[in-house]
Design a protein around this motif. Structure first.
Motif, PDB file in Angstrom:
ATOM      1  N   CYS A   1       0.827  -1.210   0.000  1.00  0.00           N
ATOM      2  CA  CYS A   1       0.000   0.000   0.000  1.00  0.00           C
ATOM      3  C   CYS A   1       0.859   1.256   0.000  1.00  0.00           C
TER       4      CYS A   1
ATOM      5  N   PHE B   1      -8.360   6.080   0.601  1.00  0.00           N
ATOM      6  CA  PHE B   1      -8.307   4.628   0.765  1.00  0.00           C
ATOM      7  C   PHE B   1      -6.932   4.172   1.241  1.00  0.00           C
TER       8      PHE B   1
ATOM      9  N   ALA C   1      -4.870   2.389   4.896  1.00  0.00           N
ATOM     10  CA  ALA C   1      -4.461   1.029   4.544  1.00  0.00           C
ATOM     11  C   ALA C   1      -2.962   0.804   4.696  1.00  0.00           C
TER      12      ALA C   1
ATOM     13  N   ILE D   1     -14.957   3.625   1.407  1.00  0.00           N
ATOM     14  CA  ILE D   1     -14.711   2.351   0.706  1.00  0.00           C
ATOM     15  C   ILE D   1     -13.726   1.506   1.501  1.00  0.00           C
ATOM     16  N   TYR D   2     -12.663   2.126   2.010  1.00  0.00           N
ATOM     17  CA  TYR D   2     -11.687   1.397   2.834  1.00  0.00           C
ATOM     18  C   TYR D   2     -12.368   0.799   4.066  1.00  0.00           C
ATOM     19  N   THR D   3     -13.178   1.604   4.755  1.00  0.00           N
ATOM     20  CA  THR D   3     -13.836   1.152   5.984  1.00  0.00           C
ATOM     21  C   THR D   3     -14.736  -0.052   5.717  1.00  0.00           C
ATOM     22  N   PHE D   4     -15.549   0.027   4.661  1.00  0.00           N
ATOM     23  CA  PHE D   4     -16.410  -1.111   4.329  1.00  0.00           C
ATOM     24  C   PHE D   4     -15.585  -2.331   3.949  1.00  0.00           C
ATOM     25  N   GLY D   5     -14.568  -2.125   3.149  1.00  0.00           N
ATOM     26  CA  GLY D   5     -13.703  -3.242   2.751  1.00  0.00           C
ATOM     27  C   GLY D   5     -13.016  -3.884   3.937  1.00  0.00           C
ATOM     28  N   TYR D   6     -12.560  -3.062   4.870  1.00  0.00           N
ATOM     29  CA  TYR D   6     -11.885  -3.564   6.062  1.00  0.00           C
ATOM     30  C   TYR D   6     -12.853  -4.399   6.906  1.00  0.00           C
ATOM     31  N   LYS D   7     -14.063  -3.877   7.103  1.00  0.00           N
ATOM     32  CA  LYS D   7     -15.062  -4.603   7.895  1.00  0.00           C
ATOM     33  C   LYS D   7     -15.448  -5.925   7.244  1.00  0.00           C
ATOM     34  N   ILE D   8     -15.566  -5.922   5.929  1.00  0.00           N
ATOM     35  CA  ILE D   8     -15.888  -7.161   5.215  1.00  0.00           C
ATOM     36  C   ILE D   8     -14.756  -8.165   5.351  1.00  0.00           C
ATOM     37  N   SER D   9     -13.505  -7.695   5.198  1.00  0.00           N
ATOM     38  CA  SER D   9     -12.374  -8.632   5.306  1.00  0.00           C
ATOM     39  C   SER D   9     -12.235  -9.192   6.719  1.00  0.00           C
TER      40      SER D   9
END
Length: 155
Positions: free
Chosen positions: A13, A84, A88, A140-148
């Protein structure tokens, strides 16, 4: 995810972030495609919030689609990677306020360079659009992080 993989991901990153910064400076200050002609005798400035946004919206039928999209949509999405990648690439996650302020300050630096080098326009509308772009990137980062994290916990 192992500590070693997290460290490698953060390193990746960081590399992407530095490449992104270089690209932004190139497109904003050097790219002739986007009207970055040097040699103006004076700096161009817009300090009236929403002036250029209104102008681009009112005259959108007279502009090329590229000019309209580049100015309004491009300013937002060009700064989404900043919002993002900033959280990250660090071990300690950056909060909402830090990312928004960081995006604003980076955008201010870009706009100030345009003013100093008499390239493009120092535009407060760009500051707003760029900061909104950083905010979108952070979301977008926050949602992606929570999903991962959710996927990792299920394993």
């Amino acid at each position: 995810m192992t500590r070693k993989k997290k460290k490698a991901a953060r390193f990746g990153c960081r590399i992407l972030f530095y490449l992104y910064i270089i690209l932004i400076f190139y497109f904003v200050l050097l790219s002739e495609r986007y009207g970055r002609e040097t040699g103006y005798e004076t700096s161009h400035v817009n300090l009236v919030l929403f002036k250029e946004i209104k102008r681009f919206w009112m005259y959108r039928s007279l502009l090329t689609p590229e000019a309209f999209i580049t100015n309004l949509v491009g300013n937002v999405f060009a700064f989404s990677p900043f919002g993002f990648l900033l959280p990250a690439m660090t071990e300690k996650k950056r909060g909402f306020i830090k990312v928004v302020v960081g995006t604003f300050l980076f955008s201010f630096l870009i706009e100030s360079c345009q003013f100093i080098f008499k390239v493009g326009v120092f535009d407060v509308d760009d500051l707003l659009l760029n900061t909104v772009g950083g905010l979108i990137g952070y979301i977008i980062y926050t949602f992606g992080y929570k999903i991962s994290v959710t996927i990792y916990r299920r394993r």
